[in-house]
Design a protein around this motif. Structure first.
Motif, PDB file in Angstrom:
ATOM      1  N   LEU A 295       0.848  -1.190   0.000  1.00 56.43           N
ATOM      2  CA  LEU A 295       0.000   0.000   0.000  1.00 56.43           C
ATOM      3  C   LEU A 295       0.884   1.241   0.000  1.00 56.43           C
ATOM      4  CD1 LEU A 295      -2.666  -0.893   2.743  1.00 56.43           C
ATOM      5  CD2 LEU A 295      -2.787  -1.310   0.278  1.00 56.43           C
ATOM      6  N   VAL A 296       0.584   2.207  -0.867  1.00 56.66           N
ATOM      7  CA  VAL A 296       1.321   3.472  -0.907  1.00 56.66           C
ATOM      8  C   VAL A 296       0.325   4.616  -1.029  1.00 56.66           C
ATOM      9  CG1 VAL A 296       3.389   2.464  -1.954  1.00 56.66           C
ATOM     10  CG2 VAL A 296       1.593   3.384  -3.421  1.00 56.66           C
ATOM     11  N   LEU A 297       0.758   5.805  -0.667  1.00 58.76           N
ATOM     12  CA  LEU A 297      -0.039   7.005  -0.866  1.00 58.76           C
ATOM     13  C   LEU A 297       0.222   7.569  -2.258  1.00 58.76           C
ATOM     14  CD1 LEU A 297       0.458   8.805   2.580  1.00 58.76           C
ATOM     15  CD2 LEU A 297      -1.596   7.618   1.782  1.00 58.76           C
ATOM     16  N   ALA A 298      -0.683   8.357  -2.757  1.00 57.95           N
ATOM     17  CA  ALA A 298      -0.506   8.988  -4.061  1.00 57.95           C
ATOM     18  C   ALA A 298       0.713   9.908  -4.039  1.00 57.95           C
ATOM     19  CB  ALA A 298      -1.755   9.786  -4.427  1.00 57.95           C
ATOM     20  N   GLY A 299       1.368  10.003  -5.173  1.00 55.20           N
ATOM     21  CA  GLY A 299       2.541  10.864  -5.269  1.00 55.20           C
ATOM     22  C   GLY A 299       3.852  10.141  -5.058  1.00 55.20           C
ATOM     23  N   SER A 300       3.825   8.816  -4.883  1.00 55.92           N
ATOM     24  CA  SER A 300       5.040   8.006  -4.707  1.00 55.92           C
ATOM     25  C   SER A 300       5.964   8.585  -3.644  1.00 55.92           C
ATOM     26  CB  SER A 300       5.799   7.894  -6.043  1.00 55.92           C
ATOM     27  OG  SER A 300       4.999   7.278  -7.011  1.00 55.92           O
ATOM     28  N   PRO A 301       5.528   8.597  -2.364  1.00 54.51           N
ATOM     29  CA  PRO A 301       6.364   9.178  -1.308  1.00 54.51           C
ATOM     30  C   PRO A 301       7.602   8.362  -0.976  1.00 54.51           C
ATOM     31  CG  PRO A 301       4.441   8.103  -0.360  1.00 54.51           C
ATOM     32  CD  PRO A 301       4.248   8.074  -1.849  1.00 54.51           C
ATOM     33  N   GLY A 302       7.694   7.133  -1.507  1.00 53.93           N
ATOM     34  CA  GLY A 302       8.885   6.322  -1.240  1.00 53.93           C
ATOM     35  C   GLY A 302       8.775   5.447  -0.012  1.00 53.93           C
ATOM     36  N   TRP A 303       7.582   5.373   0.592  1.00 52.59           N
ATOM     37  CA  TRP A 303       7.385   4.497   1.744  1.00 52.59           C
ATOM     38  C   TRP A 303       5.938   4.000   1.744  1.00 52.59           C
ATOM     39  CZ3 TRP A 303       3.612   6.043   5.167  1.00 52.59           C
ATOM     40  CH2 TRP A 303       3.252   7.401   5.142  1.00 52.59           C
ATOM     41  N   GLY A 304       5.677   2.980   2.511  1.00 54.64           N
ATOM     42  CA  GLY A 304       4.334   2.428   2.573  1.00 54.64           C
ATOM     43  C   GLY A 304       4.309   1.167   3.414  1.00 54.64           C
ATOM     44  N   ILE A 305       3.198   0.447   3.347  1.00 56.86           N
ATOM     45  CA  ILE A 305       3.012  -0.792   4.112  1.00 56.86           C
ATOM     46  C   ILE A 305       3.029  -1.980   3.165  1.00 56.86           C
ATOM     47  CG2 ILE A 305       1.270  -2.161   5.352  1.00 56.86           C
ATOM     48  CD1 ILE A 305       0.437   0.328   6.827  1.00 56.86           C
ATOM     49  N   TRP A 306       3.668  -3.071   3.582  1.00 61.62           N
ATOM     50  CA  TRP A 306       3.568  -4.331   2.849  1.00 61.62           C
ATOM     51  C   TRP A 306       2.858  -5.336   3.758  1.00 61.62           C
ATOM     52  CZ3 TRP A 306       5.258  -8.889   4.807  1.00 61.62           C
ATOM     53  CH2 TRP A 306       6.182  -8.825   5.857  1.00 61.62           C
ATOM     54  N   TYR A 307       2.206  -6.327   3.168  1.00 67.49           N
ATOM     55  CA  TYR A 307       1.603  -7.379   3.982  1.00 67.49           C
ATOM     56  C   TYR A 307       1.339  -8.620   3.145  1.00 67.49           C
ATOM     57  CZ  TYR A 307      -2.907  -5.963   1.942  1.00 67.49           C
ATOM     58  OH  TYR A 307      -3.929  -5.668   1.082  1.00 67.49           O
ATOM     59  N   ALA A 308       1.406  -9.765   3.824  1.00 64.85           N
ATOM     60  CA  ALA A 308       0.989 -11.042   3.253  1.00 64.85           C
ATOM     61  C   ALA A 308      -0.353 -11.364   3.900  1.00 64.85           C
ATOM     62  CB  ALA A 308       2.006 -12.129   3.548  1.00 64.85           C
ATOM     63  N   SER A 309      -1.423 -11.391   3.122  1.00 60.28           N
ATOM     64  CA  SER A 309      -2.779 -11.307   3.660  1.00 60.28           C
ATOM     65  C   SER A 309      -3.149 -12.381   4.668  1.00 60.28           C
ATOM     66  CB  SER A 309      -3.786 -11.355   2.514  1.00 60.28           C
ATOM     67  OG  SER A 309      -3.537 -10.324   1.593  1.00 60.28           O
ATOM     68  N   ALA A 310      -3.031 -13.636   4.301  1.00 59.94           N
ATOM     69  CA  ALA A 310      -3.602 -14.685   5.150  1.00 59.94           C
ATOM     70  C   ALA A 310      -2.544 -15.340   6.026  1.00 59.94           C
ATOM     71  CB  ALA A 310      -4.276 -15.742   4.292  1.00 59.94           C
ATOM     72  N   PRO A 311      -2.883 -15.602   7.265  1.00 65.16           N
ATOM     73  CA  PRO A 311      -1.942 -16.309   8.145  1.00 65.16           C
ATOM     74  C   PRO A 311      -1.909 -17.793   7.834  1.00 65.16           C
ATOM     75  CG  PRO A 311      -4.019 -16.006   9.269  1.00 65.16           C
ATOM     76  CD  PRO A 311      -4.160 -15.318   7.926  1.00 65.16           C
ATOM     77  N   VAL A 312      -0.904 -18.449   8.355  1.00 65.26           N
ATOM     78  CA  VAL A 312      -0.833 -19.908   8.265  1.00 65.26           C
ATOM     79  C   VAL A 312      -1.489 -20.488   9.510  1.00 65.26           C
ATOM     80  CG1 VAL A 312       0.743 -21.876   8.219  1.00 65.26           C
ATOM     81  CG2 VAL A 312       1.260 -19.826   6.897  1.00 65.26           C
ATOM     82  N   SER A 313      -2.368 -21.446   9.336  1.00 64.93           N
ATOM     83  CA  SER A 313      -3.058 -22.073  10.461  1.00 64.93           C
ATOM     84  C   SER A 313      -2.066 -22.775  11.371  1.00 64.93           C
ATOM     85  CB  SER A 313      -4.082 -23.086   9.947  1.00 64.93           C
ATOM     86  OG  SER A 313      -4.646 -23.801  11.021  1.00 64.93           O
ATOM     87  N   GLN A 314      -2.302 -22.688  12.664  1.00 61.74           N
ATOM     88  CA  GLN A 314      -1.414 -23.335  13.618  1.00 61.74           C
ATOM     89  C   GLN A 314      -1.389 -24.854  13.434  1.00 61.74           C
ATOM     90  OE1 GLN A 314      -1.927 -22.027  17.673  1.00 61.74           O
ATOM     91  NE2 GLN A 314      -2.384 -19.937  17.061  1.00 61.74           N
ATOM     92  N   LYS A 315      -2.491 -25.419  12.941  1.00 61.39           N
ATOM     93  CA  LYS A 315      -2.515 -26.874  12.759  1.00 61.39           C
ATOM     94  C   LYS A 315      -1.555 -27.327  11.673  1.00 61.39           C
ATOM     95  CE  LYS A 315      -6.317 -26.952   9.406  1.00 61.39           C
ATOM     96  NZ  LYS A 315      -7.690 -27.409   9.130  1.00 61.39           N
ATOM     97  N   ASP A 316      -1.138 -26.391  10.805  1.00 61.19           N
ATOM     98  CA  ASP A 316      -0.201 -26.733   9.754  1.00 61.19           C
ATOM     99  C   ASP A 316       1.259 -26.573  10.171  1.00 61.19           C
ATOM    100  OD1 ASP A 316      -2.172 -27.401   7.896  1.00 61.19           O
ATOM    101  OD2 ASP A 316      -2.443 -25.294   7.352  1.00 61.19           O
ATOM    102  N   VAL A 317       1.488 -26.063  11.363  1.00 56.91           N
ATOM    103  CA  VAL A 317       2.866 -25.926  11.857  1.00 56.91           C
ATOM    104  C   VAL A 317       3.301 -27.280  12.380  1.00 56.91           C
ATOM    105  CG1 VAL A 317       4.368 -24.764  13.498  1.00 56.91           C
ATOM    106  CG2 VAL A 317       2.495 -23.517  12.434  1.00 56.91           C
ATOM    107  N   LYS A 318       4.212 -27.942  11.667  1.00 61.48           N
ATOM    108  CA  LYS A 318       4.571 -29.326  11.979  1.00 61.48           C
ATOM    109  C   LYS A 318       5.792 -29.454  12.874  1.00 61.48           C
ATOM    110  CE  LYS A 318       2.636 -30.748   7.679  1.00 61.48           C
ATOM    111  NZ  LYS A 318       1.898 -31.853   7.322  1.00 61.48           N
ATOM    112  N   SER A 319       6.563 -28.381  13.017  1.00 66.00           N
ATOM    113  CA  SER A 319       7.760 -28.468  13.857  1.00 66.00           C
ATOM    114  C   SER A 319       8.079 -27.106  14.440  1.00 66.00           C
ATOM    115  CB  SER A 319       8.950 -28.981  13.037  1.00 66.00           C
ATOM    116  OG  SER A 319       9.224 -28.086  11.974  1.00 66.00           O
ATOM    117  N   VAL A 320       8.802 -27.113  15.502  1.00 64.86           N
ATOM    118  CA  VAL A 320       9.216 -25.878  16.147  1.00 64.86           C
ATOM    119  C   VAL A 320      10.657 -25.586  15.743  1.00 64.86           C
ATOM    120  CG1 VAL A 320       9.612 -24.717  18.358  1.00 64.86           C
ATOM    121  CG2 VAL A 320       7.690 -26.279  18.088  1.00 64.86           C
TER     122      VAL A 320
END
Length: 350
Positions: A295-320
């Motif tokens: 996500l960025v603001l208009a005008g290309s300020p050179g900064w913004g937020i990144w994100y990976a939308s969906a989490p991984v379910s804890q049941k799929d974590v097979k090892s620590v």
């Protein structure tokens, strides 16, 4: 006169460091806060944070990490207040005797910004460096710190360490789980569902989105993110004390924060220091690098937020797993496709 840097015997442990440096920490905290009670609390919180990650602090650079934790701990509670940053620059420069480049590393800004804040601070104080040093000395001459609260620091630090280790291990396992997916498709770049591959799939699944200031974007389960002129902001299910936001800094950089949400963990962060929009932001997993949304603001300020939308379910974590101390999970690329920054070792919300 400013406190001297004490020399500890080789192989010193945390207790030795805390006892030797407690008074100096309280004095510096007193100058940062201008409040005796708040000074000891700030110094105590700093030692708690350092105890929690003491095993990972380079022994030849302990003072830098402790100072950075002390100063950023103070500024974190006063996010957005320019006067506090100017005061921090003056204390580090005039009292601690640090060079502008060292202060820039501590604050995460440029040396030019440090010099500008020093000029502004001296002008506001109506004094030169010599007179200000004398004022600082008078302010702390009667300060007698209490005994270092080692038992409390260790107890709180152990709790913080266990929490960090548990979340870090779970997140690392999640990042290495091949089934990690984005909210609208697989986390891997080629799963848009429209048969597009290569660069086309990356653009399709991870667009750079231009948003208006304050426009809320639902990024994950219970997570909303938005941008304003002063930085990035998050609304998450599990909130921490203080302002849940992040401000862009001068040089190129990218942060990584990990939030606990329903069903797993949500990864996001702030990038900054570019001359325009980013080329892409990549998140490293066991299957390689996957492209995040931006996500960025208009005008290309050179900064913004990144994100990976969906989490991984804890049941799929097979090892620590434990993260490699040298691993950089997030990589920021500029518009030319060159690496602009990588995430630091320490993750904000863990």
């Amino acid at each position: 006169m400013p406190p001297t840097h004490d020399v500890l015997p080789a192989g010193h442990d945390f207790s030795a460091y805390a006892r030797t440096h407690w008074s100096r920490l309280v004095v510096t905290a007193r100058l940062l806060t201008d409040d005796p009670g708040a000074a000891e609390e700030l110094a105590r919180r700093t030692l708690v944070r350092m105890y929690a990650r003491w095993r990972r602090v380079p022994r030849n650079d302990v003072d830098f990490h402790v100072r950075r934790c002390l100063v950023r701990g103070r500024l974190r509670r006063l996010r957005g207040r320019r006067a506090a940053r100017r005061r921090a620059v003056l204390v580090l420069r005039v009292w601690e005797g640090l060079a502008d480049t060292e202060i820039a590393q501590l604050l995460g800004c440029s040396a030019g910004a440090v010099r500008a804040r020093a000029r502004q601070g001296l002008k506001a104080a109506g004094a030169d460096a010599g007179r200000l040093r004398e004022e600082y000395a008078r302010a702390v001459e009667d300060l007698v710190p209490s005994e270092v609260p080692l038992a409390d620091v260790r107890a709180r630090g152990r709790v913080r360490r266990r929490r960090r280790v548990a979340v870090t291990a779970a997140v690392c396992a999640a990042l290495l789980t091949p089934v990690a997916v984005l909210a609208d498709g697989p986390m891997r770049g080629g799963g848009s569902g429209e048969g597009v591959s290569g660069a086309g799939a990356r653009a399709e699944t991870s667009p750079v989105r231009v948003v208006a200031p304050g426009e809320r974007v639902t990024a994950g389960p219970g997570v909303r993110v938005w941008l304003t002129a002063d930085g990035g902001h998050w609304s998450v299910p599990v909130a921490l004390a203080g302002d849940d936001g992040d401000r862009p800094r001068g040089g190129p950089g990218v942060s990584l924060r990990v939030d606990s949400v329903k069903g797993g963990f949500f990864l996001s962060g702030l990038f900054h220091g570019l001359s325009g929009e980013p080329g892409r932001v990549e998140v490293r997993t066991g299957d390689g690098e996957t492209t995040a949304k931006v996500l960025v603001l208009a005008g290309s300020p050179g900064w913004g937020i990144w994100y990976a939308s969906a989490p991984v379910s804890q049941k799929d974590v097979k090892s620590v797993l434990s993260a490699d101390g040298n691993e950089r999970v997030v990589t920021l690329y500029d518009a030319a496709g060159k690496v602009a920054a990588r995430s630091a070792r320490e993750w904000w919300r863990i």
